[in-house]
Design a protein around this motif. Structure first.
Motif, PDB file in Angstrom:
ATOM      1  N   GLU A  82       0.831  -1.202   0.000  1.00 54.82           N
ATOM      2  CA  GLU A  82       0.000   0.000   0.000  1.00 54.82           C
ATOM      3  C   GLU A  82       0.869   1.257   0.000  1.00 54.82           C
ATOM      4  N   VAL A  83       1.937   1.241   0.787  1.00 54.64           N
ATOM      5  CA  VAL A  83       2.855   2.385   0.843  1.00 54.64           C
ATOM      6  C   VAL A  83       3.555   2.553  -0.507  1.00 54.64           C
ATOM      7  N   ALA A  84       4.004   1.450  -1.096  1.00 62.71           N
ATOM      8  CA  ALA A  84       4.665   1.512  -2.404  1.00 62.71           C
ATOM      9  C   ALA A  84       3.701   2.033  -3.477  1.00 62.71           C
ATOM     10  N   ALA A  85       2.442   1.590  -3.421  1.00 66.80           N
ATOM     11  CA  ALA A  85       1.447   2.057  -4.382  1.00 66.80           C
ATOM     12  C   ALA A  85       1.192   3.560  -4.215  1.00 66.80           C
ATOM     13  N   ASN A  86       1.128   4.020  -2.961  1.00 63.48           N
ATOM     14  CA  ASN A  86       0.933   5.450  -2.714  1.00 63.48           C
ATOM     15  C   ASN A  86       2.106   6.262  -3.243  1.00 63.48           C
ATOM     16  N   LYS A  87       3.331   5.777  -3.009  1.00 61.96           N
ATOM     17  CA  LYS A  87       4.514   6.495  -3.493  1.00 61.96           C
ATOM     18  C   LYS A  87       4.502   6.586  -5.009  1.00 61.96           C
ATOM     19  N   LYS A  88       4.185   5.484  -5.668  1.00 61.67           N
ATOM     20  CA  LYS A  88       4.133   5.484  -7.136  1.00 61.67           C
ATOM     21  C   LYS A  88       3.040   6.431  -7.630  1.00 61.67           C
ATOM     22  N   LYS A  89       1.896   6.422  -6.954  1.00 65.90           N
ATOM     23  CA  LYS A  89       0.782   7.286  -7.355  1.00 65.90           C
ATOM     24  C   LYS A  89       1.175   8.757  -7.261  1.00 65.90           C
ATOM     25  N   TYR A  90       1.831   9.149  -6.166  1.00 68.38           N
ATOM     26  CA  TYR A  90       2.194  10.546  -5.986  1.00 68.38           C
ATOM     27  C   TYR A  90       3.354  10.946  -6.889  1.00 68.38           C
ATOM     28  N   ASP A  91       4.279  10.031  -7.127  1.00 69.67           N
ATOM     29  CA  ASP A  91       5.367  10.319  -8.063  1.00 69.67           C
ATOM     30  C   ASP A  91       4.834  10.485  -9.483  1.00 69.67           C
ATOM     31  N   ASP A  92       3.868   9.641  -9.854  1.00 67.23           N
ATOM     32  CA  ASP A  92       3.256   9.760 -11.184  1.00 67.23           C
ATOM     33  C   ASP A  92       2.475  11.068 -11.318  1.00 67.23           C
ATOM     34  N   ALA A  93       1.795  11.459 -10.261  1.00 62.35           N
ATOM     35  CA  ALA A  93       1.047  12.722 -10.297  1.00 62.35           C
ATOM     36  C   ALA A  93       1.999  13.909 -10.457  1.00 62.35           C
ATOM     37  N   LEU A  94       3.137  13.868  -9.760  1.00 60.49           N
ATOM     38  CA  LEU A  94       4.128  14.931  -9.913  1.00 60.49           C
ATOM     39  C   LEU A  94       4.697  14.934 -11.325  1.00 60.49           C
ATOM     40  N   SER A  95       4.988  13.766 -11.843  1.00 63.01           N
ATOM     41  CA  SER A  95       5.526  13.669 -13.197  1.00 63.01           C
ATOM     42  C   SER A  95       4.533  14.219 -14.226  1.00 63.01           C
ATOM     43  N   GLN A  96       3.265  13.910 -14.049  1.00 60.15           N
ATOM     44  CA  GLN A  96       2.238  14.429 -14.974  1.00 60.15           C
ATOM     45  C   GLN A  96       2.132  15.948 -14.874  1.00 60.15           C
ATOM     46  N   ALA A  97       2.201  16.468 -13.660  1.00 62.00           N
ATOM     47  CA  ALA A  97       2.137  17.922 -13.483  1.00 62.00           C
ATOM     48  C   ALA A  97       3.338  18.598 -14.132  1.00 62.00           C
ATOM     49  N   MET A  98       4.515  17.998 -13.989  1.00 65.46           N
ATOM     50  CA  MET A  98       5.719  18.562 -14.602  1.00 65.46           C
ATOM     51  C   MET A  98       5.642  18.481 -16.121  1.00 65.46           C
ATOM     52  N   LYS A  99       5.141  17.367 -16.626  1.00 66.87           N
ATOM     53  CA  LYS A  99       5.020  17.198 -18.076  1.00 66.87           C
ATOM     54  C   LYS A  99       4.052  18.222 -18.655  1.00 66.87           C
ATOM     55  N   LYS A 100       3.011  18.492 -17.915  1.00 67.54           N
ATOM     56  CA  LYS A 100       2.000  19.459 -18.347  1.00 67.54           C
ATOM     57  C   LYS A 100       2.551  20.892 -18.322  1.00 67.54           C
ATOM     58  N   THR A 101       3.449  21.172 -17.372  1.00 69.56           N
ATOM     59  CA  THR A 101       3.945  22.524 -17.161  1.00 69.56           C
ATOM     60  C   THR A 101       5.185  22.842 -17.990  1.00 69.56           C
ATOM     61  N   LEU A 102       6.118  21.918 -18.029  1.00 72.46           N
ATOM     62  CA  LEU A 102       7.393  22.170 -18.696  1.00 72.46           C
ATOM     63  C   LEU A 102       7.294  21.894 -20.198  1.00 72.46           C
ATOM     64  N   THR A 103       8.201  22.504 -20.938  1.00 71.42           N
ATOM     65  CA  THR A 103       8.304  22.191 -22.361  1.00 71.42           C
ATOM     66  C   THR A 103       8.886  20.780 -22.483  1.00 71.42           C
ATOM     67  N   PRO A 104       8.753  20.144 -23.641  1.00 67.16           N
ATOM     68  CA  PRO A 104       9.317  18.788 -23.790  1.00 67.16           C
ATOM     69  C   PRO A 104      10.820  18.724 -23.499  1.00 67.16           C
TER      70      PRO A 104
END
Length: 113
Positions: A82-104
């Motif tokens: 459960e902890v590993a799944a939460n970490k992956k979920k939050y890391d993926d959310a950060l990655s998506q936010a960065m991808k959305k904000t930053l240029t390629p």
């Protein structure tokens, strides 16, 4: 006797007044999520020369990520699924936010950091 009483009262008022003033002073704790997010945003800004809008969005994403990690991941057993799944979920959310904000190009460099 009256003068001694007045001196003691004035001394007590001063002591309690100073304690109240010290208690209300602001200090930035280096462990607060906002402080950590601000430092990380500053590092990313120095590396990529971000716009103001990008800085604001990244600051918010990093703050949310730090709060979620502290609440659901830090201090818990890393081998727990459960902890590993939460970490992956939050890391993926950060990655998506960065991808959305930053240029390629910026996003590719950020992933290497």
């Amino acid at each position: 006797m009256k003068n001694l009483f007045k001196i003691v009262v004035v001394a007590l008022v001063l002591v309690f007044g100073i304690q109240n003033t010290v208690a209300q002073s602001l200090s930035q704790d280096q462990e607060r999520p906002e402080v950590i997010a601000k430092l990380k945003t500053s590092e990313i800004n120095d590396a990529f020369d971000l716009t103001g809008e990008q800085q604001r969005y990244i600051f918010r994403a990093l703050t949310a990520n730090e709060v979620n990690l502290r609440k659901h991941v830090n201090g818990k057993d890393a081998s727990n699924p459960e902890v590993a799944a939460n970490k992956k979920k939050y890391d993926d959310a950060l990655s998506q936010a960065m991808k959305k904000t930053l240029t390629p190009e910026q996003f590719a460099q950020w992933q290497k950091m």
